[in-house]
Design a protein around this motif. Structure first.
Motif, PDB file in Angstrom:
ATOM      1  N   SER A 194      -9.863 -18.684  11.044  1.00 12.66           N
ATOM      2  CA  SER A 194     -10.312 -17.866  10.156  1.00 12.66           C
ATOM      3  C   SER A 194     -10.300 -16.232  10.623  1.00 12.66           C
ATOM      4  O   SER A 194      -9.878 -16.199  11.928  1.00 12.66           O
ATOM      5  N   VAL A 195     -10.314 -15.307   9.947  1.00 11.88           N
ATOM      6  CA  VAL A 195     -10.217 -14.036  10.217  1.00 11.88           C
ATOM      7  C   VAL A 195     -11.400 -13.332  10.119  1.00 11.88           C
ATOM      8  O   VAL A 195     -12.295 -13.438   9.144  1.00 11.88           O
ATOM      9  N   CYS A 196     -11.728 -12.379  10.814  1.00  8.01           N
ATOM     10  CA  CYS A 196     -12.684 -11.311  10.685  1.00  8.01           C
ATOM     11  C   CYS A 196     -12.000 -10.126  11.064  1.00  8.01           C
ATOM     12  O   CYS A 196     -10.953  -9.880  11.728  1.00  8.01           O
ATOM     13  N   THR A 197     -12.669  -8.740  10.840  1.00 11.37           N
ATOM     14  CA  THR A 197     -12.512  -7.669  11.325  1.00 11.37           C
ATOM     15  C   THR A 197     -12.936  -6.886  12.651  1.00 11.37           C
ATOM     16  O   THR A 197     -13.900  -7.670  13.050  1.00 11.37           O
ATOM     17  N   VAL A 198     -12.344  -6.036  13.037  1.00  9.05           N
ATOM     18  CA  VAL A 198     -12.931  -5.508  14.386  1.00  9.05           C
ATOM     19  C   VAL A 198     -14.203  -5.020  14.111  1.00  9.05           C
ATOM     20  O   VAL A 198     -15.341  -5.011  14.826  1.00  9.05           O
ATOM     21  N   TYR A 199     -14.451  -4.244  12.595  1.00  9.70           N
ATOM     22  CA  TYR A 199     -15.699  -3.782  12.218  1.00  9.70           C
ATOM     23  C   TYR A 199     -16.925  -4.833  12.260  1.00  9.70           C
ATOM     24  O   TYR A 199     -17.989  -4.841  12.906  1.00  9.70           O
ATOM     25  N   GLU A 200     -16.467  -6.194  11.758  1.00  9.81           N
ATOM     26  CA  GLU A 200     -17.350  -7.142  11.823  1.00  9.81           C
ATOM     27  C   GLU A 200     -17.905  -7.651  13.127  1.00  9.81           C
ATOM     28  O   GLU A 200     -19.136  -8.074  13.495  1.00  9.81           O
ATOM     29  N   LEU A 201     -16.878  -7.824  14.126  1.00 12.63           N
ATOM     30  CA  LEU A 201     -17.163  -8.156  15.402  1.00 12.63           C
ATOM     31  C   LEU A 201     -18.135  -6.996  16.040  1.00 12.63           C
ATOM     32  O   LEU A 201     -18.867  -7.358  16.690  1.00 12.63           O
ATOM     33  N   HIS A 202     -17.792  -5.850  15.928  1.00 11.83           N
ATOM     34  CA  HIS A 202     -18.575  -4.704  16.118  1.00 11.83           C
ATOM     35  C   HIS A 202     -20.077  -4.491  15.859  1.00 11.83           C
ATOM     36  O   HIS A 202     -20.956  -4.168  16.543  1.00 11.83           O
ATOM     37  N   SER A 203     -19.986  -4.637  14.306  1.00 11.94           N
ATOM     38  CA  SER A 203     -21.347  -4.155  13.789  1.00 11.94           C
ATOM     39  C   SER A 203     -21.650  -5.193  12.520  1.00 11.94           C
ATOM     40  O   SER A 203     -22.601  -4.928  11.809  1.00 11.94           O
ATOM     41  N   GLY A 204     -21.195  -6.370  12.765  1.00 10.76           N
ATOM     42  CA  GLY A 204     -21.619  -7.357  11.729  1.00 10.76           C
ATOM     43  C   GLY A 204     -23.170  -8.016  12.013  1.00 10.76           C
ATOM     44  O   GLY A 204     -23.642  -7.810  13.006  1.00 10.76           O
TER      45      GLY A 204
ATOM     46  N   MET B  51     -25.897 -10.427  20.455  1.00  9.93           N
ATOM     47  CA  MET B  51     -24.675 -10.675  21.311  1.00  9.93           C
ATOM     48  C   MET B  51     -24.463  -9.511  22.285  1.00  9.93           C
ATOM     49  O   MET B  51     -24.628  -8.399  22.018  1.00  9.93           O
ATOM     50  N   SER B  52     -23.803  -9.898  23.620  1.00  8.87           N
ATOM     51  CA  SER B  52     -23.577  -8.959  24.587  1.00  8.87           C
ATOM     52  C   SER B  52     -22.684  -7.809  24.102  1.00  8.87           C
ATOM     53  O   SER B  52     -22.684  -6.698  24.664  1.00  8.87           O
TER      54      SER B  52
END
Length: 107
Positions: free
Chosen positions: A52-62, A68-69
């Protein structure tokens, strides 16, 4: 001097990189890009993001990344980790309207 010796040690260990040719600016990497890539992939597996898909924003600030490190990590460092995963065939990145909306699909 002493500071350059310390910075050289960071660079040698993979926890730093010179930002300029004259070695006056050094970026300290609290996680090596390879470690970050592994952490990102572990997070994707644990949170059901495989296929599935996520955004860079979700990875960074979700909300899923508390503790998480890579939480709040420098976006360029995140992208380096993602490029490592891409080379390993574990994800693909595609352009969004803004850099924060760039998508990541994990495999």
């Amino acid at each position: 001097g002493g500071i350059k010796t310390v910075m050289d040690d960071f660079v040698k260990s993979g926890h730093g990189e010179w930002e300029d040719k004259t070695q006056t600016r050094c970026r300290i990497l609290w996680r090596k890009p390879e470690q970050l890539a592994s952490d990102i992939y572990d997070w994707a597996v644990a949170n059901g993001y495989i296929n599935s898909v996520c955004t860079v924003y979700e990875l960074h600030s979700g909300e899923d990344n508390n503790g998480m490190s890579f939480q709040g990590a420098d976006e360029e460092l995140l992208r380096r980790g993602l490029r490592i995963l891409e080379r390993q065939g574990k994800c693909t990145m595609f352009k969004g309207e803004t850099s924060e909306e760039d998508g990541i699909k994990f495999f």
